[in-house]
Design an enzyme around this catalytic site. Sequence first.
Site, PDB file in Angstrom:
ATOM      1  N   VAL A 132       0.831  -1.219   0.000  1.00  0.00           N
ATOM      2  CA  VAL A 132       0.000   0.000   0.000  1.00  0.00           C
ATOM      3  C   VAL A 132       0.863   1.266   0.000  1.00  0.00           C
ATOM      4  O   VAL A 132       0.449   2.307  -0.496  1.00  0.00           O
ATOM      5  CB  VAL A 132      -0.927   0.007   1.239  1.00  0.00           C
ATOM      6  CG1 VAL A 132      -1.764   1.270   1.309  1.00  0.00           C
ATOM      7  CG2 VAL A 132      -1.834  -1.204   1.253  1.00  0.00           C
ATOM      8  N   LYS A 155     -22.843 -12.446   1.577  1.00  0.00           N
ATOM      9  CA  LYS A 155     -23.568 -12.730   0.320  1.00  0.00           C
ATOM     10  C   LYS A 155     -25.041 -12.371   0.429  1.00  0.00           C
ATOM     11  O   LYS A 155     -25.655 -11.910  -0.530  1.00  0.00           O
ATOM     12  CB  LYS A 155     -23.396 -14.195  -0.075  1.00  0.00           C
ATOM     13  CG  LYS A 155     -23.928 -15.157   0.964  1.00  0.00           C
ATOM     14  CD  LYS A 155     -23.137 -16.434   1.017  1.00  0.00           C
ATOM     15  CE  LYS A 155     -23.179 -16.973   2.432  1.00  0.00           C
ATOM     16  NZ  LYS A 155     -22.247 -18.015   2.703  1.00  0.00           N
ATOM     17  N   VAL A 213     -18.771 -14.428  -2.885  1.00  0.00           N
ATOM     18  CA  VAL A 213     -19.035 -15.580  -3.766  1.00  0.00           C
ATOM     19  C   VAL A 213     -17.735 -16.340  -3.992  1.00  0.00           C
ATOM     20  O   VAL A 213     -16.746 -15.752  -4.447  1.00  0.00           O
ATOM     21  CB  VAL A 213     -19.570 -15.129  -5.147  1.00  0.00           C
ATOM     22  CG1 VAL A 213     -19.924 -16.347  -6.003  1.00  0.00           C
ATOM     23  CG2 VAL A 213     -20.776 -14.229  -4.996  1.00  0.00           C
ATOM     24  N   ILE A 246     -11.818 -17.409  -4.612  1.00  0.00           N
ATOM     25  CA  ILE A 246     -11.779 -17.523  -6.083  1.00  0.00           C
ATOM     26  C   ILE A 246     -12.112 -16.141  -6.662  1.00  0.00           C
ATOM     27  O   ILE A 246     -13.139 -15.562  -6.325  1.00  0.00           O
ATOM     28  CB  ILE A 246     -12.823 -18.547  -6.594  1.00  0.00           C
ATOM     29  CG1 ILE A 246     -12.687 -19.882  -5.861  1.00  0.00           C
ATOM     30  CG2 ILE A 246     -12.698 -18.747  -8.101  1.00  0.00           C
ATOM     31  CD1 ILE A 246     -13.810 -20.881  -6.170  1.00  0.00           C
ATOM     32  N   GLY A 256     -17.491 -29.414   9.847  1.00  0.00           N
ATOM     33  CA  GLY A 256     -17.619 -27.956  10.006  1.00  0.00           C
ATOM     34  C   GLY A 256     -17.851 -27.220   8.705  1.00  0.00           C
ATOM     35  O   GLY A 256     -17.627 -26.019   8.619  1.00  0.00           O
ATOM     36  N   GLU A 292     -23.196 -24.229   6.929  1.00  0.00           N
ATOM     37  CA  GLU A 292     -23.497 -22.938   7.566  1.00  0.00           C
ATOM     38  C   GLU A 292     -24.088 -23.187   8.952  1.00  0.00           C
ATOM     39  O   GLU A 292     -24.587 -24.287   9.223  1.00  0.00           O
ATOM     40  CB  GLU A 292     -24.559 -22.194   6.756  1.00  0.00           C
ATOM     41  CG  GLU A 292     -24.142 -21.780   5.372  1.00  0.00           C
ATOM     42  CD  GLU A 292     -23.316 -20.523   5.369  1.00  0.00           C
ATOM     43  OE1 GLU A 292     -23.832 -19.434   5.631  1.00  0.00           O
ATOM     44  OE2 GLU A 292     -22.099 -20.646   5.103  1.00  0.00           O
ATOM     45  N   LYS A 347     -25.544 -16.336  -4.151  1.00  0.00           N
ATOM     46  CA  LYS A 347     -24.307 -16.162  -4.920  1.00  0.00           C
ATOM     47  C   LYS A 347     -24.612 -15.994  -6.407  1.00  0.00           C
ATOM     48  O   LYS A 347     -23.986 -15.186  -7.101  1.00  0.00           O
ATOM     49  CB  LYS A 347     -23.376 -17.353  -4.666  1.00  0.00           C
ATOM     50  CG  LYS A 347     -22.895 -17.416  -3.203  1.00  0.00           C
ATOM     51  CD  LYS A 347     -22.224 -18.739  -2.880  1.00  0.00           C
ATOM     52  CE  LYS A 347     -21.743 -18.792  -1.445  1.00  0.00           C
ATOM     53  NZ  LYS A 347     -21.339 -20.138  -1.019  1.00  0.00           N
TER      54      LYS A 347
HETATM   55  N1  HSE Z   1     -21.762 -22.714   3.511  1.00  0.00           N
HETATM   56  C1  HSE Z   1     -21.052 -22.206   2.381  1.00  0.00           C
HETATM   57  C2  HSE Z   1     -20.665 -23.391   1.521  1.00  0.00           C
HETATM   58  C3  HSE Z   1     -19.844 -21.453   2.835  1.00  0.00           C
HETATM   59  O1  HSE Z   1     -20.860 -24.534   1.929  1.00  0.00           O
HETATM   60  O2  HSE Z   1     -20.176 -23.204   0.418  1.00  0.00           O
HETATM   61  C4  HSE Z   1     -19.360 -20.380   1.927  1.00  0.00           C
HETATM   62  O3  HSE Z   1     -20.322 -19.486   1.510  1.00  0.00           O
END
Ligand code: HSE
Length: 430
Positions: A34, A106, A133, A137, A188, A191, A206
């Site tokens: 920066v 999102k 999204v 990536i 894990g 969501e 997304k």
């Molecule tokens: N729960 C989302 C997924 C995480 O499984 O892709 C990222 O948005």
Amino acid sequence: MKQDIGIGLLGLGVIGSGVANILLNKVDTLTEKVGAPLVLKKILVHDITKKRQVVTDTSLLTTNVEDVIDNPEVDIVIELIGGERPALDYIKQALANGKHVVTANKEVIAKYGYDLLALANKHRTYLRYEASVGSGIPLISSLQHDLAANEISTIYGILNGTTNYVLTKMSQEGLSFSAALQQAQNLGYAEANPSNDIQGTDAAYKLAILSSLAFYTTIDPKDIYCQGISHLEAQDFRYAKEFGYTIKLLAIAKRHGDSIEVRVHPSFIPQWSQLAKVDDVYNAVQIEGDLAGKLIFYGEGAGSLRASSAVIADVLAIAGNVRNMIGNVTEPQINQNLDVQAISELHTRYYFRLKVADRPGVLAQISKALGDNDISISSVIQKESDLTSQTAVLVIMTHRAQEKAVQKALADLHSLELVQEVSNFIRVEA
Ligand code: HSE
């Protein structure tokens, strides 16, 4: 020129901790990029007393959001709370206070992106959302900048890692939906509210973001046809393989002149296609533009490091402008008011799985019910005859047909005495 750039963070969960860690421990690298240090000034948390490994200096923590979004030392607010409220209110307030905002949210961007970009522009501040999204990536900035010369015709996305993991396990290991989901939750991936993953809502948010950018329009997530994956069974994956397909939860956007097709649902896709090879928690997006042709973006769509990559990149992009005191003068672009096509207008191929009485004349009645609705069968396989109950499973692939006719035909089949169950129907993308 500004001497340092003040950062405020809203949320110190998985992604927030990853971002804080980079801001606190990669100081030299970030300063070099920066030309001025990025200084983390305040972090909004729920509980100040909680022991944390990443942020040990508790004077950085606050439970009062004003300490971040009204703080004169803060130039850039990073929102990593997630969900619609209160995140939306905090983002609006921060922009109105002249703060630049970076978010991974999102839901907020899908529902309110255009208004927020307009608000940011009004206050000459920047709003960036690369992590919303596909996490790390680079999709958003590719659509905004690198593909700007293209007319985009289609987007195919595997945009939800949790469901892609579940579908991969069902396909490769023959697991039931619930056993595969349990595995995803244990690891894990899902969501906090897994129904957003399972019902396709996360992918629809997304897709709304990507298609709004790609087609210079605003797509309301409510207008996206959305079907989840919980009705799929291991046998659907076995039959898909026999026909040369696999099943993926696809987010699809296609431009047809002044209208657009936007839908999220499980799809049969050919085994040879590149998207069919995207397994486990990986995400992939295939975008087709008139100049760039077909492009595939592939990577991990979740996780602390992946999201941090996008969030910090957004911060760096804004920080360069803050350093040089350049405000945002770019108004959000909407050139098209595209109609969203109703799902009933869709033309595609279909897979049906039926449980029928195993006796003479059954196939004739079924093909008549389909034929009466202008649906032509491309192949049919009889499976799993049960001698005791005298039933059989019929698996049918159709030629292209209209969704409206398919829904009518399914209802007709349902009312036939010899059809015990219309067990499943899945759209085919080929
Ligand atoms: N729960 C989302 C997924 C995480 O499984 O892709 C990222 O948005």
